[in-house]
Design a protein around this motif. Structure first.
Motif, PDB file in Angstrom:
ATOM      1  N   ILE A  12      35.549  20.203   5.768  1.00 52.58           N
ATOM      2  CA  ILE A  12      35.172  19.100   6.665  1.00 52.58           C
ATOM      3  C   ILE A  12      36.290  18.061   6.699  1.00 52.58           C
ATOM      4  CG2 ILE A  12      33.454  17.303   7.139  1.00 52.58           C
ATOM      5  CD1 ILE A  12      32.345  20.168   7.304  1.00 52.58           C
ATOM      6  N   GLN A  13      36.970  17.985   7.825  1.00 57.10           N
ATOM      7  CA  GLN A  13      38.029  16.981   7.995  1.00 57.10           C
ATOM      8  C   GLN A  13      37.426  15.748   8.664  1.00 57.10           C
ATOM      9  OE1 GLN A  13      41.436  18.552  10.008  1.00 57.10           O
ATOM     10  NE2 GLN A  13      41.947  19.937   8.356  1.00 57.10           N
TER      11      GLN A  13
ATOM     12  N   ARG B 286      26.972  12.866   1.318  1.00 54.09           N
ATOM     13  CA  ARG B 286      26.752  13.416   2.658  1.00 54.09           C
ATOM     14  C   ARG B 286      26.286  14.865   2.608  1.00 54.09           C
ATOM     15  NH1 ARG B 286      31.437  10.764   6.492  1.00 54.09           N
ATOM     16  NH2 ARG B 286      30.964   8.613   5.907  1.00 54.09           N
ATOM     17  N   GLY B 287      26.087  15.387   1.407  1.00 57.07           N
ATOM     18  CA  GLY B 287      25.552  16.741   1.280  1.00 57.07           C
ATOM     19  C   GLY B 287      26.593  17.821   1.082  1.00 57.07           C
ATOM     20  N   TYR B 288      27.843  17.459   0.920  1.00 57.80           N
ATOM     21  CA  TYR B 288      28.910  18.439   0.704  1.00 57.80           C
ATOM     22  C   TYR B 288      29.355  18.364  -0.747  1.00 57.80           C
ATOM     23  CZ  TYR B 288      29.072  18.126   5.767  1.00 57.80           C
ATOM     24  OH  TYR B 288      28.731  18.116   7.089  1.00 57.80           O
ATOM     25  N   ARG B 289      29.232  19.467  -1.449  1.00 57.03           N
ATOM     26  CA  ARG B 289      29.586  19.508  -2.865  1.00 57.03           C
ATOM     27  C   ARG B 289      30.925  20.215  -3.051  1.00 57.03           C
ATOM     28  NH1 ARG B 289      26.229  16.157  -5.093  1.00 57.03           N
ATOM     29  NH2 ARG B 289      24.067  16.470  -4.568  1.00 57.03           N
ATOM     30  N   GLN B 290      31.627  19.805  -4.099  1.00 58.09           N
ATOM     31  CA  GLN B 290      32.855  20.478  -4.467  1.00 58.09           C
ATOM     32  C   GLN B 290      32.497  21.835  -5.023  1.00 58.09           C
ATOM     33  OE1 GLN B 290      35.097  18.407  -7.407  1.00 58.09           O
ATOM     34  NE2 GLN B 290      36.736  19.883  -7.427  1.00 58.09           N
TER      35      GLN B 290
ATOM     36  N   HIS C 246      36.217   9.243  -6.047  1.00 52.85           N
ATOM     37  CA  HIS C 246      35.566   8.541  -4.936  1.00 52.85           C
ATOM     38  C   HIS C 246      35.318   9.507  -3.774  1.00 52.85           C
ATOM     39  CE1 HIS C 246      34.547   5.328  -2.152  1.00 52.85           C
ATOM     40  NE2 HIS C 246      35.413   5.855  -1.295  1.00 52.85           N
ATOM     41  N   TYR C 247      36.318  10.323  -3.446  1.00 49.48           N
ATOM     42  CA  TYR C 247      36.189  11.278  -2.350  1.00 49.48           C
ATOM     43  C   TYR C 247      35.066  12.283  -2.644  1.00 49.48           C
ATOM     44  CZ  TYR C 247      37.346  15.223   0.701  1.00 49.48           C
ATOM     45  OH  TYR C 247      37.287  16.261   1.592  1.00 49.48           O
ATOM     46  N   VAL C 248      35.048  12.833  -3.850  1.00 53.06           N
ATOM     47  CA  VAL C 248      34.023  13.816  -4.221  1.00 53.06           C
ATOM     48  C   VAL C 248      32.638  13.177  -4.162  1.00 53.06           C
ATOM     49  CG1 VAL C 248      33.124  15.197  -6.140  1.00 53.06           C
ATOM     50  CG2 VAL C 248      35.561  15.248  -5.595  1.00 53.06           C
TER      51      VAL C 248
END
Length: 115
Positions: free
Chosen positions: A47-48, A104-108, A96-98
């Motif tokens: 996701i960019q 937002r529901g996006y996991r590393q 912070h980014y992670v």
């Protein structure tokens, strides 16, 4: 070129390589280099979004600031401070980014191979 000049040049090159290889690395620089290895090269989940671009900008700004700080460093303590600040900044921006992407529901992603 004569053989003596070639041998002298090779000896100088070898001795400078040995001195460079034997030069101690600051612990703060080692820490920062480890943090550099953890810099994301691709966005989480592909996701960019603005968070990704902000992260990349923050990493570039930290790199520029390190270069500037090292140029201005007048002693070993200044160099240590510059490296430590750089490593801490990379760590903080990555976390912070992670965290923001997780909100937002996006996991590393983590891949485990084997049992």
């Amino acid at each position: 070129m004569n053989k003596f000049a070639i041998l002298t040049g090779l000896a100088a090159l070898a001795s400078s390589a040995i001195v460079h290889a034997a030069a101690p690395t600051l612990p703060e620089e080692s820490y920062a280099r480890e943090q550099e290895k953890l810099i994301f090269n691709a966005p989480i989940a592909g996701i960019q979004n603005s968070l990704w671009f902000d992260y990349r900008i923050d990493v570039m700004e930290a790199q520029k600031e390190l270069a500037s700080d090292l140029r201005r460093a007048s002693d070993l303590e200044d160099q240590r401070d510059a490296w430590e600040e750089y490593g801490d900044e990379l760590r903080k921006e990555r976390k912070h980014y992670v965290k923001q992407m997780a909100k937002r529901g996006y996991r590393q992603g983590t891949v485990t191979v084997g049992s």
